[in-house]
Design a protein around this motif. Structure first.
Motif, PDB file in Angstrom:
ATOM      1  N   ALA A  44      78.270  21.205 -19.276  1.00  0.00           N
ATOM      2  CA  ALA A  44      78.000  20.014 -20.083  1.00  0.00           C
ATOM      3  C   ALA A  44      76.541  19.584 -19.938  1.00  0.00           C
ATOM      4  CB  ALA A  44      78.929  18.875 -19.686  1.00  0.00           C
ATOM      5  N   ALA A  45      75.967  19.789 -18.781  1.00  0.00           N
ATOM      6  CA  ALA A  45      74.555  19.434 -18.565  1.00  0.00           C
ATOM      7  C   ALA A  45      73.656  20.311 -19.426  1.00  0.00           C
ATOM      8  CB  ALA A  45      74.193  19.591 -17.096  1.00  0.00           C
ATOM      9  N   HIS A  46      74.041  21.548 -19.632  1.00  0.00           N
ATOM     10  CA  HIS A  46      73.240  22.454 -20.458  1.00  0.00           C
ATOM     11  C   HIS A  46      73.285  22.046 -21.925  1.00  0.00           C
ATOM     12  CE1 HIS A  46      72.385  25.601 -17.415  1.00  0.00           C
ATOM     13  NE2 HIS A  46      73.341  24.942 -16.817  1.00  0.00           N
ATOM     14  N   ALA A  47      74.381  21.468 -22.358  1.00  0.00           N
ATOM     15  CA  ALA A  47      74.479  21.034 -23.752  1.00  0.00           C
ATOM     16  C   ALA A  47      73.432  19.958 -24.046  1.00  0.00           C
ATOM     17  CB  ALA A  47      75.883  20.516 -24.034  1.00  0.00           C
ATOM     18  N   ALA A  48      73.206  19.067 -23.078  1.00  0.00           N
ATOM     19  CA  ALA A  48      72.208  18.020 -23.274  1.00  0.00           C
ATOM     20  C   ALA A  48      70.807  18.627 -23.335  1.00  0.00           C
ATOM     21  CB  ALA A  48      72.296  16.991 -22.149  1.00  0.00           C
ATOM     22  N   VAL A  49      70.543  19.626 -22.525  1.00  0.00           N
ATOM     23  CA  VAL A  49      69.238  20.277 -22.513  1.00  0.00           C
ATOM     24  C   VAL A  49      69.018  21.017 -23.832  1.00  0.00           C
ATOM     25  CG1 VAL A  49      67.857  22.085 -21.408  1.00  0.00           C
ATOM     26  CG2 VAL A  49      69.136  20.446 -20.020  1.00  0.00           C
ATOM     27  N   ASP A  50      70.060  21.638 -24.364  1.00  0.00           N
ATOM     28  CA  ASP A  50      69.939  22.377 -25.612  1.00  0.00           C
ATOM     29  C   ASP A  50      69.589  21.484 -26.801  1.00  0.00           C
ATOM     30  OD1 ASP A  50      70.489  24.743 -24.350  1.00  0.00           O
ATOM     31  OD2 ASP A  50      72.613  24.724 -24.865  1.00  0.00           O
ATOM     32  N   LYS A  51      69.853  20.180 -26.697  1.00  0.00           N
ATOM     33  CA  LYS A  51      69.577  19.259 -27.792  1.00  0.00           C
ATOM     34  C   LYS A  51      68.140  18.732 -27.768  1.00  0.00           C
ATOM     35  CE  LYS A  51      74.356  17.839 -28.237  1.00  0.00           C
ATOM     36  NZ  LYS A  51      75.322  16.762 -28.122  1.00  0.00           N
ATOM     37  N   LEU A  52      67.388  19.059 -26.734  1.00  0.00           N
ATOM     38  CA  LEU A  52      66.009  18.599 -26.656  1.00  0.00           C
ATOM     39  C   LEU A  52      65.172  19.308 -27.713  1.00  0.00           C
ATOM     40  CD1 LEU A  52      65.428  18.605 -22.790  1.00  0.00           C
ATOM     41  CD2 LEU A  52      65.778  16.629 -24.265  1.00  0.00           C
TER      42      LEU A  52
END
Length: 56
Positions: A44-52
């Motif tokens: 889930a933490a990677h999903a936030a990074v992918d939205k940057l």
């Protein structure tokens, strides 16, 4: 006796993940009558990074 289970998921697959299915079964069995389960989903933490926004 109450116990706390720390469940850490890291599979990027939400559906069809063998490890997530396995930990579902294990935590259900270990939790017993007093289910205190702390869940951390590393994917889930990677999903936030992918939205940057990406650098041009």
């Amino acid at each position: 006796m109450s116990r706390t289970i720390l469940r850490i998921d890291s599979s990027p697959r939400r559906d069809g993940s063998v490890s997530r299915d396995l930990t579902d079964r294990i935590t259900a069995r270990l939790a017993g009558d007093d289910p205190r389960i702390l869940t951390r989903d590393l994917a889930a933490a990677h999903a936030a990074v992918d939205k940057l926004p990406r650098a041009a």
